[in-house]
Design a protein around this motif. Structure first.
Motif, PDB file in Angstrom:
ATOM      1  N   LEU A   1      38.597  53.184  39.528  1.00 10.46           N
ATOM      2  CA  LEU A   1      39.605  52.363  38.864  1.00 10.46           C
ATOM      3  C   LEU A   1      39.337  52.383  37.368  1.00 10.46           C
ATOM      4  N   ASP A   2      40.360  52.688  36.568  1.00 12.68           N
ATOM      5  CA  ASP A   2      40.277  52.647  35.111  1.00 12.68           C
ATOM      6  C   ASP A   2      41.083  51.463  34.599  1.00 12.68           C
ATOM      7  N   VAL A   3      40.459  50.677  33.728  1.00 19.04           N
ATOM      8  CA  VAL A   3      41.133  49.545  33.079  1.00 19.04           C
ATOM      9  C   VAL A   3      41.074  49.796  31.577  1.00 19.04           C
ATOM     10  N   PHE A   4      42.223  49.733  30.933  1.00 15.09           N
ATOM     11  CA  PHE A   4      42.300  50.014  29.498  1.00 15.09           C
ATOM     12  C   PHE A   4      43.124  48.930  28.819  1.00 15.09           C
ATOM     13  N   ALA A   5      42.605  48.388  27.712  1.00 15.08           N
ATOM     14  CA  ALA A   5      43.325  47.373  26.940  1.00 15.08           C
ATOM     15  C   ALA A   5      43.202  47.707  25.464  1.00 15.08           C
ATOM     16  N   LYS A   6      44.319  47.651  24.751  1.00 14.27           N
ATOM     17  CA  LYS A   6      44.339  47.959  23.316  1.00 14.27           C
ATOM     18  C   LYS A   6      45.236  46.963  22.603  1.00 14.27           C
ATOM     19  N   LYS A   7      44.806  46.530  21.427  1.00 16.64           N
ATOM     20  CA  LYS A   7      45.592  45.605  20.624  1.00 16.64           C
ATOM     21  C   LYS A   7      45.669  46.108  19.189  1.00 16.64           C
ATOM     22  N   ASP A   8      46.885  46.249  18.694  1.00 14.21           N
ATOM     23  CA  ASP A   8      47.118  46.595  17.293  1.00 14.21           C
ATOM     24  C   ASP A   8      47.471  45.330  16.533  1.00 14.21           C
ATOM     25  N   ILE A   9      46.703  45.046  15.498  1.00 13.47           N
ATOM     26  CA  ILE A   9      46.960  43.886  14.646  1.00 13.47           C
ATOM     27  C   ILE A   9      47.195  44.410  13.242  1.00 13.47           C
ATOM     28  N   GLY A  10      48.470  44.528  12.890  1.00  8.07           N
ATOM     29  CA  GLY A  10      48.783  45.141  11.601  1.00  8.07           C
ATOM     30  C   GLY A  10      48.347  46.599  11.611  1.00  8.07           C
ATOM     31  N   ASN A  11      47.511  46.977  10.645  1.00  7.29           N
ATOM     32  CA  ASN A  11      46.975  48.328  10.590  1.00  7.29           C
ATOM     33  C   ASN A  11      45.637  48.450  11.310  1.00  7.29           C
ATOM     34  N   HIS A  12      45.178  47.374  11.952  1.00  5.58           N
ATOM     35  CA  HIS A  12      43.887  47.388  12.626  1.00  5.58           C
ATOM     36  C   HIS A  12      44.089  47.621  14.121  1.00  5.58           C
TER      37      HIS A  12
END
Length: 832
Positions: free
Chosen positions: A681-692
């Protein structure tokens, strides 16, 4: 009297036959008038528009066996049709279906580089461009199309265009180096895209340059930071994707198969980052267009080169010099040349740590066998590397394109180990790799919007190894043990592929193609100058694939097809059916699934030596000693995207048959076949905050194997089995400074003793960071960076099998090569 009766019967039959015939003899007469004559002469019952049919004239001198045939013949050249109802012929105009078609290419606005595998939404129907950035769409409703185009690292482009060919869409890169340009009203696709296709993800290599990956190996460092691709162990020769074994995953660069990914100490990879444009990863469950591997596929597309202005890139770090030059030729052609060259010995004047178990260097037994102890040995490895890339590309006004891509590289690695205890043990290890490849690619855009492409490629890897061990007594210097093993392994591939895409309807298209693949393997092994093994095999095969892509209403997309391979030597047809389904539940939530059968006709067999170490050799399947690899993939996943936040879940189960392993038993060589099971099982989470950007991934996996030579029939853990792996990375864009870091934790691989018992499973941890400063004096783009590798200086163990060096006839020392040590890399990059 009888004669009269017979004569009457014949006359009656003749009159009936004559009544069935319809004779038409007219010249340049209106169709309406001809039909009226038929009505009066042969009692036709007709219904038609007299004004419409009077526009068409006919010339006919022919007899017909029936009324139906007469009507069909008269109407065949005109846009008319008929329907027969109760002996009445209803003639009406044929309904004309108008097709509105639009096709073109997605391009980089700054360099006019085609953007392969870009995502499109045309009139709310999702699709993707091909490897040349081409797209085609047909509608029966509207001649105006709303197009939403996106590509990783570029701003999303929303536009309305009218029907017609060559509708080029230009996308603006988000990672612009000009701080005075600020875009605040557009959404940007950055870094990673977890697509709604099972096992598929796309990587933006432009953004990868900001991560703490060495700028000579950012391609594979970026790959290993993704969920499902093994990072712990820092394997040097291959990518391990979803539990696949060595040689079961394929890396393609411009349709050239890359056989060796040499990457010692993570400083240099097989692909020059300066020539990379797009990276697509197919971890499993991929569609019928791809084959010949039972693991994963990494498809890397190289840059074509700027067609607007000459461009020069130079990079210098404390290990390697690299550069690229792009030269436009006219308005539609360009040439790209790139190189890398080590100028400083990577390991010079450094004392490399090795892990030891069983016995210490002073001849005392190591009591703690669960975790190997690390000791300093007198080791001074020597490493040299250089490579060269060349590419010529051109395109025409009608959308056709042509390119020639060439690459070549060499690396040399050697070291000597000397131990002094109650005996003198000396070891010399050498490995040399030469990899060459080239491809010719031509893409055709037809007038109806369908596309075709043809590719010819050749790739080759030559590997030479030498392993010399000698043991002598300290006092007399008398040598009483010596081993001198040499091997030469060459694998070569010729490939020809024809692909076609046919736009059948607004929501449906077909993909079909044929290919021919030829692989040749040559392996020679010597021991003490005596030839002990010579394997030479050849595998030719023909392949054909067909795939139907259907976009059903309500966001449902179905891909169904098959791949058929015919190995000429085996004289047998192998079928590989595939199917995948994706469902867009809402604008933010999507689910997908895939199932497929996959076969592989060349394999990288493992070789288990008498001292318990492993190595790998390429061999071709013959269905006698070497079976064809076969794997079944089951994949399911779901994803959520909203307001710069991405969450993805993906589960898989694979069962593979046909693994082979050479092993020695009672001084005799044997070949064993085996099976493996992989799930995870692969779990992936990504958050873009402005340019970060910040992301984290977690992989839960299990890979077990069973071979014939096992003492029992139970499955046991594979050498690359690792239960848990966590990877995080973050990027702060504080223009003109960029600060990034990544952290990797792996729960470790099983280390087996000579009795095939797990004696250790050491964890893997690594923390890297980078600080990059960008500036642009006089319109020259510059970068100055500091890369910190393995900041915590953890003593990790590589996945590559450890080696045992005998100290005498009884005792031996096990050597585990250390992974990346704490080090600092400085680099300077200039772009003109």
């Amino acid at each position: 009297m009888n004669r009269i009766i017979i004569l009457l019967i014949l006359v009656l039959i003749h009159s009936n036959i004559s009544a069935q015939k319809v004779i038409i003899d007219v010249k340049d007469q209106a169709l309406s008038e001809v039909l009226i004559d038929l009505r009066d002469t042969y009692d036709f019952q007709l219904s038609f528009n007299n004004n419409l049919l009077s526009q068409y004239s006919v010339s006919v001198n022919k007899s017909f066996q029936s009324k139906d045939r007469a009507i069909e013949f008269l109407l065949r050249k005109f846009p008319l049709n008929y329907q027969k109802s109760n002996e009445v012929y209803l003639i009406f105009p044929e309904e004309k279906i108008v097709q509105h078609r639009v096709f073109g290419q997605i391009l980089d606005k700054e360099s006019l580089e085609p953007l392969p595998f870009s995502h499109l939404t045309i009139n709310d129907l999702p699709m993707a461009t091909d490897e040349h950035g081409n797209f085609s769409f047909t509608s029966h409703i509207d001649s105006t199309f709303r197009i939403l185009a996106s590509h990783l690292g570029y701003f999303i482009h929303d536009t309305l265009i009218n029907e017609g060919p060559n509708q080029n869409i230009l996308l603006t890169a988000a990672s612009t180096d000009l701080p005075e340009i600020i875009v605040t009203d557009k959404i940007v696709q950055t870094f990673i895209r977890m697509g709604n296709q099972s096992g598929n993800l796309k990587l933006n290599h432009k953004i990868a340059g900001f991560l703490p990956t060495n700028n000579d190996n950012s391609v594979f460092e970026l790959l290993r930071l993704q969920p499902g691709i093994l990072a712990a162990g820092e394997q040097k020769d291959d990518l391990i994707i979803w539990g696949s074994y060595e040689g079961e995953s394929q890396v393609l660069f411009d349709n050239i198969t890359l056989w060796g990914l040499k990457n010692f100490y993570d400083d240099i990879g097989a692909v020059n980052p300066l020539v990379v444009k797009n990276i697509e990863v197919l971890k499993g469950g991929f569609d019928a267009r791809y084959g010949d591997r039972v693991g994963g596929i990494v498809h890397i597309t190289g840059k074509n080169g700027s067609k607007l202005k000459p461009t020069l890139n130079l990079t210098l770090n404390n290990i390697t010099a690299s550069g690229s030059y792009e030269q436009p030729i006219g308005k539609r052609s360009s040439v790209l040349v790139a190189f890398r060259q080590t100028y400083y010995n990577l390991f010079k004047d450094e004392q490399i740590k090795y892990g030891t178990s069983n016995i210490s260097l002073q001849g005392q037994t190591n009591q703690n066998t669960d975790t190997p102890s690390f000791l300093d040995l007198n080791v001074a490895p020597d490493y040299k590397f250089h490579d060269l890339n060349f590419k010529f590309s051109t395109n025409w006004e009608n959308g056709d394109n042509f390119s020639v891509s060439l690459m070549g590289g060499e690396d040399r690695y050697s070291y000597d180990i000397t131990t002094e205890s109650f005996t003198n043990a000396k070891k010399h290890k050498f490995e040399g790799n030469d990899q060459f490849g080239g491809s010719i690619n031509y893409g055709k855009v037809w007038n109806n919007g369908n596309t075709s492409s043809i590719s010819l490629s050749r790739s080759e890897l030559k590997t030479r190894t030498s392993d010399v061990v000698s043991i002598s007594r300290i006092r007399t210097d008398e040598e009483f043990f010596r081993r001198d093993d040499k091997s030469r392994n060459k694998i070569m591939e010729h490939r020809a592929t024809l692909k076609n895409t046919f736009v059948f309807a607004e929501d449906q298209n077909f993909e079909t193609g044929i290919n021919y693949i030829n692989n040749e393997v040559d392996l020679k092994e010597d021991s003490l100058d005596i030839n002990i093994l010579h394997i030479k095999s050849k595998a030719d095969r023909l392949g054909y694939y067909f795939q139907n892509n259907l976009n059903v209403s309500n966001g449902i997309s179905i891909k169904a097809g098959f791949l058929a391979n015919y190995p000429i030597k085996l004289k047998k047809l192998y079928w590989e059916p595939r199917i995948s389904l994706s469902l867009q539940l809402t604008e933010s939530i999507a689910v997908n699934g895939a199932w497929g059968l996959y076969k592989q006709f060349i394999t990288k067999s493992s070789v288990l030596s008498a001292n318990g170490s492993y190595r790998y050799i390429w061999v071709g399947a013959d269905e006698k000693e070497i079976p064809v690899l076969e794997s079944v993939h089951h994949v399911m996943g779901a994803s959520y995207h909203k307001n710069g936040f991405t969450l993805s879940l993906e589960g898989y189960y694979k069962k593979t048959d046909g693994h082979t392993r050479y092993y020695k038993f009672r001084n005799e060589g044997n070949i064993s076949t085996g099976q493996s099971k992989s799930s995870g099982l692969d779990v992936f989470a990504k958050k873009d905050i402005g340019n970060h950007t910040l992301w984290v991934s977690y992989s839960l996996s299990k890979t077990t194997e069973k071979f014939d030579y096992f003492n029992n029939i139970e499955y046991r853990r594979a050498l690359h089995d690792q239960r848990h792996e966590i990877k995080t990375a973050g990027l702060l864009a504080l223009k003109p400074f960029y600060i990034s870091a990544n952290y990797i934790y792996g729960s470790g691989f099983p280390i087996y003793s000579q009795r095939q018992e797990v004696v250790a499973e050491p964890d893997y941890t690594r923390l890297d960071a980078a600080i990059i400063y960008k500036f642009a004096p006089k319109k020259i783009k510059c970068e100055l960076g500091v890369l910190f590798h393995n900041i915590l200086d953890t003593n990790n163990i590589t996945y590559e099998s450890y080696e045992r060096i005998p100290l005498n006839q009884i005792n031996s020392i096990s050597i585990y090569t250390e992974t990346v040590p704490t080090s600092v890399r400085l680099y300077f990059k200039i772009s003109i």
